[in-house]
Design a protein around this motif. Structure first.
Motif, PDB file in Angstrom:
ATOM      1  N   SER A   9     105.549  41.578  64.572  1.00 29.72           N
ATOM      2  CA  SER A   9     106.085  41.693  65.931  1.00 29.72           C
ATOM      3  C   SER A   9     105.461  40.661  66.870  1.00 29.72           C
ATOM      4  O   SER A   9     104.339  40.207  66.659  1.00 29.72           O
ATOM      5  CB  SER A   9     105.790  43.114  66.428  1.00 29.72           C
ATOM      6  N   GLY A  10     106.190  40.301  67.916  1.00 28.50           N
ATOM      7  CA  GLY A  10     105.673  39.360  68.918  1.00 28.50           C
ATOM      8  C   GLY A  10     105.678  37.934  68.393  1.00 28.50           C
ATOM      9  O   GLY A  10     106.489  37.575  67.547  1.00 28.50           O
ATOM     10  N   GLY A  11     104.761  37.117  68.889  1.00 30.79           N
ATOM     11  CA  GLY A  11     104.689  35.714  68.463  1.00 30.79           C
ATOM     12  C   GLY A  11     104.280  35.622  66.995  1.00 30.79           C
ATOM     13  O   GLY A  11     103.370  36.320  66.575  1.00 30.79           O
ATOM     14  N   GLY A  40     110.707  43.273  63.828  1.00 36.37           N
ATOM     15  CA  GLY A  40     109.766  44.022  64.663  1.00 36.37           C
ATOM     16  C   GLY A  40     110.315  45.340  65.183  1.00 36.37           C
ATOM     17  O   GLY A  40     111.068  46.036  64.506  1.00 36.37           O
ATOM     18  N   TYR A  41     109.936  45.666  66.426  1.00 33.24           N
ATOM     19  CA  TYR A  41     110.354  46.953  67.014  1.00 33.24           C
ATOM     20  C   TYR A  41     111.872  47.004  67.234  1.00 33.24           C
ATOM     21  O   TYR A  41     112.464  48.085  67.223  1.00 33.24           O
ATOM     22  CB  TYR A  41     109.629  47.186  68.337  1.00 33.24           C
ATOM     23  N   ALA A  42     112.501  45.837  67.417  1.00 35.77           N
ATOM     24  CA  ALA A  42     113.958  45.814  67.608  1.00 35.77           C
ATOM     25  C   ALA A  42     114.642  46.348  66.345  1.00 35.77           C
ATOM     26  O   ALA A  42     115.547  47.185  66.417  1.00 35.77           O
ATOM     27  CB  ALA A  42     114.422  44.392  67.913  1.00 35.77           C
ATOM     28  N   GLY A 101     100.714  42.022  64.615  1.00 37.62           N
ATOM     29  CA  GLY A 101     101.124  41.346  65.846  1.00 37.62           C
ATOM     30  C   GLY A 101      99.955  41.164  66.793  1.00 37.62           C
ATOM     31  O   GLY A 101      98.799  41.383  66.420  1.00 37.62           O
ATOM     32  N   GLY A 102     100.273  40.803  68.012  1.00 36.19           N
ATOM     33  CA  GLY A 102      99.242  40.557  69.017  1.00 36.19           C
ATOM     34  C   GLY A 102      99.024  41.748  69.936  1.00 36.19           C
ATOM     35  O   GLY A 102      99.415  42.871  69.602  1.00 36.19           O
ATOM     36  N   ASP A 103      98.435  41.515  71.101  1.00 36.29           N
ATOM     37  CA  ASP A 103      98.064  42.641  71.974  1.00 36.29           C
ATOM     38  C   ASP A 103      99.278  43.427  72.481  1.00 36.29           C
ATOM     39  O   ASP A 103      99.207  44.646  72.615  1.00 36.29           O
ATOM     40  CB  ASP A 103      97.158  42.186  73.123  1.00 36.29           C
ATOM     41  N   GLY A 104     100.398  42.740  72.734  1.00 33.36           N
ATOM     42  CA  GLY A 104     101.615  43.441  73.148  1.00 33.36           C
ATOM     43  C   GLY A 104     102.080  44.403  72.059  1.00 33.36           C
ATOM     44  O   GLY A 104     102.371  45.573  72.323  1.00 33.36           O
ATOM     45  N   SER A 105     102.123  43.908  70.845  1.00 36.54           N
ATOM     46  CA  SER A 105     102.544  44.731  69.707  1.00 36.54           C
ATOM     47  C   SER A 105     101.595  45.907  69.499  1.00 36.54           C
ATOM     48  O   SER A 105     102.021  47.009  69.159  1.00 36.54           O
ATOM     49  CB  SER A 105     102.586  43.884  68.434  1.00 36.54           C
TER      50      SER A 105
END
Ligand code: ADP
Length: 319
Positions: A9-11, A40-42, A101-105
């Motif tokens: 997810s994310g970048g 990802g979440y989508a 993923g990163g912090d958003g994920s």
């Protein structure tokens, strides 16, 4: 624990594929079923789940990008969207989700875990901006890509006796600029964590000229921004020809470095072990060369520490 799912997810970041492979193979090795989630979440919300076996992850260990694809998903930011995701996992009989993923994920995973979904996070981002871990998956590869670019820019900067401003990724974290700056022998490193005086920089560049410096490389983190503007300013003040290069998305691509593949493999394996040990809502990292794990809430609340010592060394070695 019978069935787990994995998504990216994310970048994207080089090494995500090696991490997916490690999760899938470690799970199968321990008799678990594994499902991959596309985009990802989508893809989780729209039910893009598929069964993975050993061969689903054959021949991907060395490949950049992510075979699962990645996405940004606005719907997942809503409670309703996350409920949909949780219901999909339930419908597929999935007991736990591994999020790379990163912090958003990770924030998304944290909120999903509040709905009763067992989650484990693996840090996949070239920015190295997660405070709980010394390194993230993809950082080392991106660093090598940047240093390769610096070395090429140094050749042409020397030929023309130019100043080169090189902008690298890192919105809130100057690690890529710092490490690439030290590895590429940059004359100056400009990061969001440190005060920066452009007139002082111009003075240093001119002083360097008097000691016979043929080129000047200035590393600039994306978070500070304005590479073109800085280059123009340096040229105006110093009278030296100055060019800006924004490396952009090439930093995200390419085959993962050996370091990243080994890190991904260790972290992916640990994610599955944690689930088998009955642990959940945790993120995997590396501290002092040891694979470790941390509570997801605590990990996200930690404040990242900039390596001041390394910055001092880079400054001392640059002139
Ligand atoms: P990264 O994981 O690389 O930091 P993003 O910040 O774009 O990338 O986050 C990836 C996805 O994670 C977002 O598109 C969104 O679906 C989810 N996400 C990010 N932040 C939140 C949040 N605060 N609440 C819920 N979901 C989030």
């Amino acid at each position: 624990m019978k069935k787990i799912a994995v998504l990216t997810s994310g970048g994207d970041a080089p090494g995500m594929n090696a991490a997916v492979r490690a999760v899938v193979r470690m799970a199968l090795h321990n008799g678990l079923e594994v499902m991959g989630v596309k985009r990802g979440y989508a893809g989780l919300i729209s039910g893009e789940l598929f069964k993975m076996d050993r061969s689903s992850v054959s021949d991907i260990i060395h490949r950049g990008g992510t075979i699962l694809r990645t996405a940004r998903c606005e719907e997942f930011r809503t409670e309703e969207g996350r409920k949909k995701a949780a219901n999909i996992l339930k419908a597929y009989g999935v007991d736990a989700l591994v999020v790379i993923g990163g912090d958003g994920s990770f924030t998304g995973a944290k909120l999903l875990s509040k709905l009763g979904v067992k989650t484990i996070g693996l840090p996949g981002t070239i920015d190295n901006d997660l405070a709980y871990t010394d390194y993230t998956i993809g950082f080392d590869t991106a660093l090598n890509t940047v240093v390769d670019a610096i070395n090429k820019l140094r050749d042409t900067s020397t030929s023309h006796e130019r100043v080169s401003v090189i902008e690298v990724m890192g919105r809130h974290c100057g690690d890529l600029a710092l490490y690439a700056g030290i590895a590429g022998g940059a004359e100056a490193i400009v990061v969001p964590e440190k005060e920066f005086d452009r007139d002082e920089l111009c003075k240093t560049i001119l002083e360097g000229k008097t000691t016979g410096k043929m080129h000047n490389l200035v590393m600039l983190a994306e978070g500070v921004g304005g590479a073109e503007e800085l280059a123009k300013y340096i040229e105006e003040v110093t009278g030296l020809e100055t060019r800006a290069t924004i490396l952009g998305h090439i930093q995200r691509g390419g085959s993962p470095s050996v370091f990243d593949v080994v890190l991904s493999s260790k972290m992916g394996a640990r994610a599955v072990e944690l689930l088998l040990e009955g642990k959940t809502s945790r993120v995997v990292g590396i501290k002092d060369n040891q694979i470790m794990d941390e509570d997801i809430d605590e990990a996200l609340a930690m404040e990242r520490k900039f390596d001041d010592k390394l910055y001092e060394i880079a400054t001392a070695l640059s002139y």
